[in-house]
Design a protein around this motif. Sequence first.
Motif, short mmCIF file in Angstrom:
data_model
loop_
_atom_site.label_atom_id
_atom_site.label_comp_id
_atom_site.label_asym_id
_atom_site.label_seq_id
_atom_site.Cartn_x
_atom_site.Cartn_y
_atom_site.Cartn_z
N ALA A 180 0.82 -1.21 0.00
CA ALA A 180 0.00 0.00 0.00
C ALA A 180 0.85 1.26 0.00
CB ALA A 180 -0.93 -0.01 1.21
N ASP A 181 2.00 1.23 0.68
CA ASP A 181 2.87 2.40 0.75
C ASP A 181 3.61 2.68 -0.54
OD1 ASP A 181 2.11 2.83 3.35
OD2 ASP A 181 3.87 1.88 4.24
N ASP A 182 3.46 1.78 -1.53
CA ASP A 182 4.13 1.97 -2.81
C ASP A 182 3.27 2.74 -3.81
OD1 ASP A 182 6.33 0.48 -1.95
OD2 ASP A 182 5.45 -1.41 -2.65
N LEU A 183 2.06 3.14 -3.41
CA LEU A 183 1.21 3.86 -4.35
C LEU A 183 0.41 4.93 -3.65
CD1 LEU A 183 -2.03 2.87 -4.03
CD2 LEU A 183 -1.09 0.78 -5.02
N ILE A 184 -0.04 5.88 -4.44
CA ILE A 184 -0.92 6.95 -3.97
C ILE A 184 -2.11 7.02 -4.92
CG2 ILE A 184 0.50 8.63 -5.24
CD1 ILE A 184 -0.41 10.76 -3.28
N ILE A 185 -3.29 7.20 -4.38
CA ILE A 185 -4.50 7.34 -5.19
C ILE A 185 -4.68 8.82 -5.51
CG2 ILE A 185 -6.97 6.91 -5.33
CD1 ILE A 185 -6.60 4.60 -3.41
N THR A 186 -4.91 9.12 -6.80
CA THR A 186 -4.89 10.51 -7.27
C THR A 186 -6.17 10.87 -7.99
OG1 THR A 186 -3.85 9.83 -9.35
CG2 THR A 186 -2.38 10.43 -7.52
N CYS A 187 -6.31 12.14 -8.31
CA CYS A 187 -7.46 12.62 -9.08
C CYS A 187 -7.25 12.30 -10.55
CB CYS A 187 -7.64 14.12 -8.87
SG CYS A 187 -8.23 14.55 -7.24
N GLY A 188 -7.44 11.06 -10.89
CA GLY A 188 -7.24 10.61 -12.25
C GLY A 188 -5.76 10.48 -12.58
N ALA A 189 -5.49 9.95 -13.77
CA ALA A 189 -4.10 9.84 -14.22
C ALA A 189 -3.48 11.22 -14.42
CB ALA A 189 -4.03 9.03 -15.51
N ALA A 190 -4.28 12.19 -14.86
CA ALA A 190 -3.76 13.54 -15.08
C ALA A 190 -3.27 14.15 -13.77
CB ALA A 190 -4.83 14.42 -15.70
N GLY A 191 -4.05 13.98 -12.70
CA GLY A 191 -3.60 14.47 -11.40
C GLY A 191 -2.34 13.76 -10.95
N GLY A 192 -2.25 12.47 -11.22
CA GLY A 192 -1.07 11.71 -10.85
C GLY A 192 0.17 12.16 -11.59
N ILE B 171 -0.54 20.07 -2.30
CA ILE B 171 -0.32 21.50 -2.53
C ILE B 171 -0.73 21.94 -3.93
CG2 ILE B 171 1.52 21.58 -0.82
CD1 ILE B 171 3.54 21.66 -3.09
N LEU B 172 -0.86 20.99 -4.87
CA LEU B 172 -1.37 21.35 -6.19
C LEU B 172 -2.89 21.52 -6.18
CD1 LEU B 172 0.80 19.06 -8.49
CD2 LEU B 172 0.80 21.55 -8.45
N GLY B 173 -3.53 21.14 -5.07
CA GLY B 173 -4.96 21.35 -4.93
C GLY B 173 -5.81 20.14 -5.23
N PHE B 174 -5.18 19.02 -5.64
CA PHE B 174 -5.96 17.81 -5.88
C PHE B 174 -6.43 17.22 -4.54
CE2 PHE B 174 -2.67 17.65 -9.38
CZ PHE B 174 -3.52 18.12 -10.35
N VAL B 175 -5.52 17.14 -3.58
CA VAL B 175 -5.74 16.65 -2.22
C VAL B 175 -6.07 15.16 -2.21
CG1 VAL B 175 -6.85 17.03 0.00
CG2 VAL B 175 -6.51 18.96 -1.55
N ASN B 176 -7.25 14.78 -2.69
CA ASN B 176 -7.65 13.37 -2.70
C ASN B 176 -8.50 13.08 -3.92
OD1 ASN B 176 -8.25 14.00 0.67
ND2 ASN B 176 -6.65 12.57 0.05
N ALA B 177 -8.44 11.84 -4.38
CA ALA B 177 -9.47 11.38 -5.32
C ALA B 177 -10.80 11.33 -4.57
CB ALA B 177 -9.10 10.00 -5.85
N PRO B 178 -11.93 11.48 -5.26
CA PRO B 178 -13.24 11.52 -4.59
C PRO B 178 -13.49 10.29 -3.72
CG PRO B 178 -13.46 12.22 -6.87
CD PRO B 178 -12.06 11.73 -6.71
N ALA B 179 -14.11 10.52 -2.59
CA ALA B 179 -14.40 9.43 -1.65
C ALA B 179 -15.29 8.37 -2.28
CB ALA B 179 -15.07 10.00 -0.39
N ILE B 180 -16.32 8.80 -2.99
CA ILE B 180 -17.23 7.84 -3.63
C ILE B 180 -16.48 7.00 -4.65
CG2 ILE B 180 -19.24 7.61 -5.14
CD1 ILE B 180 -20.42 10.06 -3.80
N GLY B 181 -15.68 7.68 -5.48
CA GLY B 181 -14.94 6.97 -6.51
C GLY B 181 -13.99 5.94 -5.96
N GLN B 182 -13.32 6.24 -4.85
CA GLN B 182 -12.40 5.28 -4.26
C GLN B 182 -13.15 4.04 -3.78
OE1 GLN B 182 -9.08 6.49 -1.76
NE2 GLN B 182 -9.51 8.65 -2.20
N ARG B 183 -14.30 4.25 -3.16
CA ARG B 183 -15.08 3.11 -2.66
C ARG B 183 -15.62 2.26 -3.81
NH1 ARG B 183 -16.04 3.41 2.76
NH2 ARG B 183 -15.51 5.41 3.77
N LEU B 184 -16.07 2.92 -4.88
CA LEU B 184 -16.55 2.18 -6.04
C LEU B 184 -15.41 1.40 -6.70
CD1 LEU B 184 -18.90 4.84 -7.70
CD2 LEU B 184 -19.55 2.89 -6.29
N MET B 185 -14.25 2.00 -6.76
CA MET B 185 -13.09 1.33 -7.35
C MET B 185 -12.76 0.05 -6.60
SD MET B 185 -9.55 0.97 -6.56
CE MET B 185 -9.06 2.42 -5.64
#
Length: 402
Positions: free
Chosen positions: A99-111, A281-295
Amino acid sequence: MRILSQQISTYLERASWIRKMFETGAKLKQQFGEDAVCDFSLGNPDLPPPPAMAQAVRELADQADQPMIFGYMPNAGYPFAREALAEHLGREQNVDLQADDLIITCGAAGGLNALYRAILEPGDEVVCIAPYFVEYGFYAENSGATLKPVPARKEDFAPDLDALEAAISDKTRVLLVNSPNNPTGAVYTEEQMRALGELLARKSEGRERPIFLLLDEPYRFLTYDGVQAPAALGMYPYTVLCSSFSKNLALAGERVGYVALNPAMPEKAELMAGLVLTNRILGFVNAPAIGQRLMVKSLGSQVDTSVYAERRAAMAAVLDQAGMTYAMPKGAFYFFPQVPGSDDDVAFCAALQEERILAVPGRGFGMPGFVRLSFCCDKAIIDRSAEGFARAVQNFRASAGA
């Protein structure tokens, strides 16, 4: 009075081809009706989500009255979501991913933008294989770097290893690889991916900062004729994988993506800490909560890719009938045929528009002389375009004297 910065004005001008096709399409549809226009301009996935997604939505709705179901989370994403995704990607990429090897982002563009902000400095170069997704240049420039496209082999759009080696300089920080590719549909082989890793290992020797191999794989799930995208995350120590679930889970608009690091990467923890910071700090902060749960509930499932295979065959038949030259796409949902009898992709797109057919000039993807056709549309639209394609090609050849 000027209200936009010069940089943004320049960006708008450079990004205009897809926007122009979208605007042209809207006008044609308004003038002639939706059914009279064959729109192959946008790569907007149109398939229904897999059954697991529908079930996940229902389950989430039943839990909506529970406290903190949509609450704030750690900046790297929900821990349970990172754990589930790490297990899934570990199997897919044949690596021991945690789990520590990845970060969940606001889409691939945010990543991609979070990664660039963490590793790029002004003056750095991002080398990529052309043709390429139009936004890549902007993402590099957001962090003060420059995109340096290197043309692929035109016969099959495979990487030109000699050209890539010549293009890599002391300023090169990233080699960006998009496979399956937008806009060509090319899928790079395991041998080609290993060769890219070996090239970067050789070029990184003696450097203070290594060259990263950056994999952008949102179309990984969509390949044809038994072709498979190789598991490349573990092939080179400084490999980073970015992707999203917009296409395979039909989660476009939910903005759920990720950045995963090769578990064997030196100083991996330092880079991950940087990613968590830049994502915030770029303002993405987190991928949406709903989207993460659906994923999490839908991992391992995907849309019905047989629909895309049927559309691919239909589009190939249309292009064959019109006498166009193309490399059969091995993945994704795009064709990238050559302009017939000329290199003027803009003029050919105009000829197609006379037949109420929308395509995007290849120069918008860094390779003039070709056009991009997206087949994420109903097969009936593809079939209906056949006569118009044939007329456009015939008329264009005549006007070009070919």
